[in-house]
Write a protein that holds these residues in place. Structure first.
Motif, PDB file in Angstrom:
ATOM      1  N   TYR A  24     -31.450  29.774  73.086  1.00  0.00           N
ATOM      2  CA  TYR A  24     -31.220  28.586  74.469  1.00  0.00           C
ATOM      3  C   TYR A  24     -32.072  27.584  73.734  1.00  0.00           C
ATOM      4  O   TYR A  24     -31.832  26.283  74.132  1.00  0.00           O
ATOM      5  N   ALA A  25     -32.915  27.640  72.907  1.00  0.00           N
ATOM      6  CA  ALA A  25     -33.830  26.491  72.352  1.00  0.00           C
ATOM      7  C   ALA A  25     -32.922  25.884  71.386  1.00  0.00           C
ATOM      8  O   ALA A  25     -32.914  24.538  71.594  1.00  0.00           O
ATOM      9  N   LEU A  26     -32.147  26.466  70.660  1.00  0.00           N
ATOM     10  CA  LEU A  26     -31.150  25.711  69.848  1.00  0.00           C
ATOM     11  C   LEU A  26     -30.164  24.995  70.666  1.00  0.00           C
ATOM     12  O   LEU A  26     -29.942  23.883  70.139  1.00  0.00           O
ATOM     13  N   PHE A  27     -29.739  25.262  71.532  1.00  0.00           N
ATOM     14  CA  PHE A  27     -28.661  24.760  72.598  1.00  0.00           C
ATOM     15  C   PHE A  27     -29.101  23.524  73.361  1.00  0.00           C
ATOM     16  O   PHE A  27     -28.511  22.434  73.360  1.00  0.00           O
ATOM     17  N   LEU A  28     -30.674  23.529  73.540  1.00  0.00           N
ATOM     18  CA  LEU A  28     -31.336  22.573  74.202  1.00  0.00           C
ATOM     19  C   LEU A  28     -31.785  21.235  73.197  1.00  0.00           C
ATOM     20  O   LEU A  28     -31.864  20.370  73.648  1.00  0.00           O
ATOM     21  N   SER A  29     -31.932  21.865  71.932  1.00  0.00           N
ATOM     22  CA  SER A  29     -32.178  20.799  70.768  1.00  0.00           C
ATOM     23  C   SER A  29     -31.131  19.813  70.660  1.00  0.00           C
ATOM     24  O   SER A  29     -31.311  18.645  70.110  1.00  0.00           O
ATOM     25  N   SER A  30     -29.880  20.357  70.607  1.00  0.00           N
ATOM     26  CA  SER A  30     -28.825  19.308  70.450  1.00  0.00           C
ATOM     27  C   SER A  30     -27.817  19.739  71.708  1.00  0.00           C
ATOM     28  O   SER A  30     -27.215  20.689  71.708  1.00  0.00           O
ATOM     29  N   PRO A  31     -27.986  18.647  72.741  1.00  0.00           N
ATOM     30  CA  PRO A  31     -27.318  19.215  74.151  1.00  0.00           C
ATOM     31  C   PRO A  31     -25.902  19.672  73.806  1.00  0.00           C
ATOM     32  O   PRO A  31     -25.055  18.859  73.364  1.00  0.00           O
ATOM     33  N   ARG A  32     -25.583  20.559  74.440  1.00  0.00           N
ATOM     34  CA  ARG A  32     -24.261  21.006  74.600  1.00  0.00           C
ATOM     35  C   ARG A  32     -23.930  21.735  75.933  1.00  0.00           C
ATOM     36  O   ARG A  32     -24.826  22.082  76.647  1.00  0.00           O
TER      37      ARG A  32
END
Length: 834
Positions: A24-32
């Motif tokens: 989930y941190a990866l998805f928050l780092s580049s908003p999706r």
């Protein structure tokens, strides 16, 4: 039998939790955001509710953008997870917390509930740390919810924990475990679909039926003493109260909805034929996904790691012990259930309320948690087999050879990805939804290559494990197999999540900032015309929508006129699927999956109809559109064929009177110097559709507590229908949100002025004029009107449903309580099942 010999599993559990947080941190780092289909609808509803809680300080009870206004009860019920409910209650405090952080954190919490439940249930049957790790990682890594959070995640995420607590009740006879299970089952209705209840209750029943067949089960003696009886009574009372909360939401909708849902009757039930066929049944070929890693469907994924079915089958072959055979029976029954055959027909007939459920094919996803647990058991048995007979495991060697051969087959298919992709797609029913890229040969080739390498590598490791004689080396090989399975399933999860979500540019990211709901003075007849939020988020959709030439955009009406399909009133809406321009209407907003009208609140756009599929609306709105469609109250099913032809959306008539009373050609707020009461709705409908009526007289239906009704004359033809009682009064909207509208207007010395608001009437709407309560009359069949006082007026429309508001507060408290209970249930070094 309860066992727990895995004493060193804390590092494995922490590593699994870290993998979930990293995802989930990866998805928050580049908003999706979810790319489309049900996932985007779920996302849109959560944004609407949380945005309103932050900006208005309260949870919306009404949604003004749904078919001219409708209840928010069931959209709230079906889109509010545990963390979302807490956030809604703390809305004003979350102004600095980005919406995406809360949205993804909610799914993270729910995935941790799945991991906790799988861990606690798995410790009853799995003795080794690698086995537990594989079971939990397979369950968590298979949660690809971006397209369908309901079916592909919320349908089963609470099931393992529910089964664990029921096991504990049967073992100990302590009522607290039954209370936890019953209340948690009720609580799982939030964020899920209500018709999951009969399917999940059937799953729980079958699980313990099969468990009792293979295991000696003794009913607990929990009513032998007076304190135990009192505890049982308290447990039953708490369970009833817990179930009363979701039922309150459902009853609020049941009395205030008219259904035109394809495949459902007006009472929400489905026939047996619809039950067996809606959405497409799963053929046995669909289960090839388990052995190939190719997940082509929008609504669900069956993949839970390439090694998961292999390990589950290996465990059954090596040691078919009775204490875990119920897992395999559950997978088999759910497999045949998803085919829509005699087993599905039988349960439709005998199981209570199963007639409310559709999507028989999607029951297959319930097999995943049982398959994941069986895989953990299989790895556990494999470790014991290699330790007991070093160098002489003939059956394990055969399994290793089979894995290597299957890997070779998958690698060989990579060279023929084009032909295999075509063959793969033709094996599936035509009405099962596919992803747009699912048939691409590149996607097939890459996936087959990865799966082939994994299968061959696992086979080699398994063969080495059969030959080595040192315990440490065998343990290392088991750990490598477990880690390979975990890496496979989490890489699959990340890859599928990327495919099923879309990144946001900086300008698009601003749409998700918290903001006040704008008030639009008129309803827009065309969703696509003046909709900056939709244009910003989906610019590609607006380049091709409703255009004959790129330089000449056309409205829906103009398009219909040019195709000569506009028929005489009251049927100006037909168009046929075989027209060459049909795809322009049928294309979804996102270009991906189905769009439902529940997307409309996200765009803050008050449209006359809806470009999306509409399944239901309120009874007052039903009366209005029936009047202008020329349909009487007794012709319930006559609209169904029309909506089936439309397939997408609700394109309402352009009758000039309808455009006035619906707030499209006139403001939604209008003023009249007088009004007339009608005897019934049939009379009002005839007046509104009379050829002489111009839409400038106000016809009222009195509320139950209407006060001095004699002051409103009964209509007896006192004035020509073509005459007008409209007055032009300037007004100002002081406050507007889902639950409130405050308007200031000065009527001058005139004594009998009515304010008309073309938002759907509901008995929960209240009004005050200059601080004094005023009755809200139902006007023009479906809208609202209030009598004003001479001079300056402050009119406050507000929606009140104390029962629903109290239920929402209770949900937030329960959400926090359940999170604490679940965390307390996980005691890493305690005995199994604690």
């Amino acid at each position: 039998m309860t066992v727990d010999r895995a004493k060193n599993y804390l590092p494995a559990l922490l590593a699994l939790l870290a993998a979930e947080c990293l995802f989930y941190a990866l998805f928050l780092s580049s908003p999706r955001i979810p790319r489309g289909s049900d996932g985007f609808q779920y996302f849109a509803l959560q944004y609407f509710f949380l945005n309103h809680a932050v900006t208005a300080g309260e949870t919306p009870l009404w949604i003004p953008f749904l078919t001219h206004g409708n209840l928010a009860a069931v959209p709230y019920l079906s889109s509010s997870g545990a963390l979302q409910q807490i956030a809604l209650s703390a809305g004003p405090l979350l102004g600095s917390a980005p919406f995406l952080s809360i949205f993804y954190s909610g799914f993270l919490v729910e995935e941790l509930i799945l991991v906790a439940g799988t861990w606690l249930l798995g410790r009853r049957f799995i003795r080794s740390t690698p086995g537990l790790l594989v079971a939990c990682a397979s369950a968590a890594g298979s949660c690809v919810w971006a397209d369908s959070p309901w079916f592909n995640f919320h349908l089963f995420y609470a099931l393992p924990l529910l089964l664990h607590w029921l096991h504990r009740f049967l073992e100990t006879g302590r009522w607290r475990y039954l209370t936890a299970a019953g209340c948690f089952f009720a609580y799982q209705c939030f964020g899920s679909l209500a018709y999951f209840v009969p399917l999940l209750s059937l799953t729980v029943f079958l699980y313990f039926l099969f468990f009792a067949l293979f295991n000696r089960t003794q009913w607990p003696d929990c009513l032998s003493t007076t304190p135990q009886r009192l505890a049982g009574l308290g447990a039953g009372l708490l369970i009833v109260i817990a179930w009363a909360v979701p039922l309150l939401f459902l009853l609020a909708e049941a009395s205030w909805v008219v259904r035109y849902n394809p495949g459902r009757n007006p009472d929400a039930s489905v026939t047996l034929s619809q039950f067996l066929s809606y959405g497409g049944n799963l053929s046995p070929w669909n289960w090839l996904e388990l052995a190939t890693g190719i997940s082509p469907h929008l609504e669900f994924t069956l993949y839970a790691g390439l090694l998961t079915p292999f390990l589950a089958l290996l465990g059954l072959i090596l040691e078919p012990r009775k204490n875990f055979l119920h897992f395999y029976l559950m997978v088999a029954v759910l497999f045949f259930f998803s085919q829509g055959g005699k087993i599905a027909s039988f349960f439709y007939t005998v199981w209570p309320f199963m007639y409310l459920y559709r999507h028989v094919g999607l029951t297959a996803v319930l097999a995943k948690p049982f398959l994941c647990l069986a895989a953990g058991i299989g790895l556990d048995i494999l470790g014991r087999e290699m330790a007991a007979r070093p160098g002489r495991q003939f059956r394990t060697g055969i399994a290793a050879l089979a894995a290597v051969l299957w890997g070779a087959v998958l690698l060989g298919l990579c060279r023929h990805a084009d032909g295999f992709s075509l063959w793969f797609k033709t094996r599936f029913p035509a009405n099962v939804s596919w992803m747009p890229e699912a048939a691409a040969s590149g996607f097939f080739g890459d996936t087959l290559f990865k799966s082939g390498l994994l299968a061959a590598g696992a086979g080699v490791l398994l063969f080495l494990g059969c030959r080595v004689r040192q315990n440490r080396l065998r343990s290392c090989i088991l750990v490598l197999i477990a880690l390979a399975g975990c890496l496979d399933v989490f890489s699959y999860k990340y890859q599928e999540a990327l495919r099923r979500t879309r990144g946001l540019a900086p300008r698009q990211d601003q749409i998700l900032a918290y903001q006040q709901i704008p008030y639009e003075s008129r309803r827009d007849p065309d969703f696509w015309k003046n909709n900056p939020r939709a244009r910003t988020l989906f610019p590609d959709r607006f380049k091709v929508t409703y255009q004959i030439a790129p330089s000449k955009p056309l409205s829906i009406r103009d398009y219909l006129l040019k195709t000569d399909l506009v028929l005489a009133q009251p049927w100006p809406l037909f168009y046929l699927r075989d027209q060459p321009w049909y795809h322009l209407f049928a294309r979804s907003l996102t270009g991906y999956g189905a769009d439902l009208w529940l997307l409309l609140p996200f765009f803050f756009h008050d449209t006359l109809g809806s470009p999306f599929r509409v399944d239901s609306w309120s009874p007052p709105f039903d009366r209005v559109i029936r009047a202008f469609w020329g349909k009487g109250a007794r012709e319930w099913n006559d609209i169904i064929p029309l909506l089936d032809r439309l397939s997408r959306g609700l394109i309402l008539t352009r009758h000039p009177v309808f455009l006035k009373i619906a707030g499209a050609s006139e403001d939604k707020i209008q003023f009249f110097s007088g009004a007339f009461r009608t005897r019934d709705d049939e009379e009002t409908a005839k007046l509104l559709t009379d050829k002489d009526y111009a839409g400038d007289l106000l016809f009222l239906t009195p509320p139950k507590s209407h006060g001095p009704a004699e002051r409103v004359p009964v209509w007896q033809g006192q004035r020509p229908l073509a005459s007008s009682s409209r007055v032009s009064i300037s007004y100002k909207v002081e406050r507007y949100n889902a639950n409130h509208l405050v308007v200031r207007a000065d009527t001058g010395p005139r004594k009998s002025i009515w304010i008309y608001y073309s938002d759907i009437w509901h008995p929960g709407w209240r009004a005050s004029v200059n601080g004094r309560p005023a009755p809200v009359w139902r006007a023009n069949l479906g809208y609202k009107a209030v009598r004003l006082e001479p001079g300056a007026n402050e009119i406050h429309f507000y929606f009140s449903q104390p029962g629903i508001a109290l239920a929402q507060t209770g949900c937030a408290l329960l959400a926090g309580f359940w999170i604490v209970v679940i965390l307390k249930s996980i005691k890493p070094f305690g005995p199994a099942g604690v």
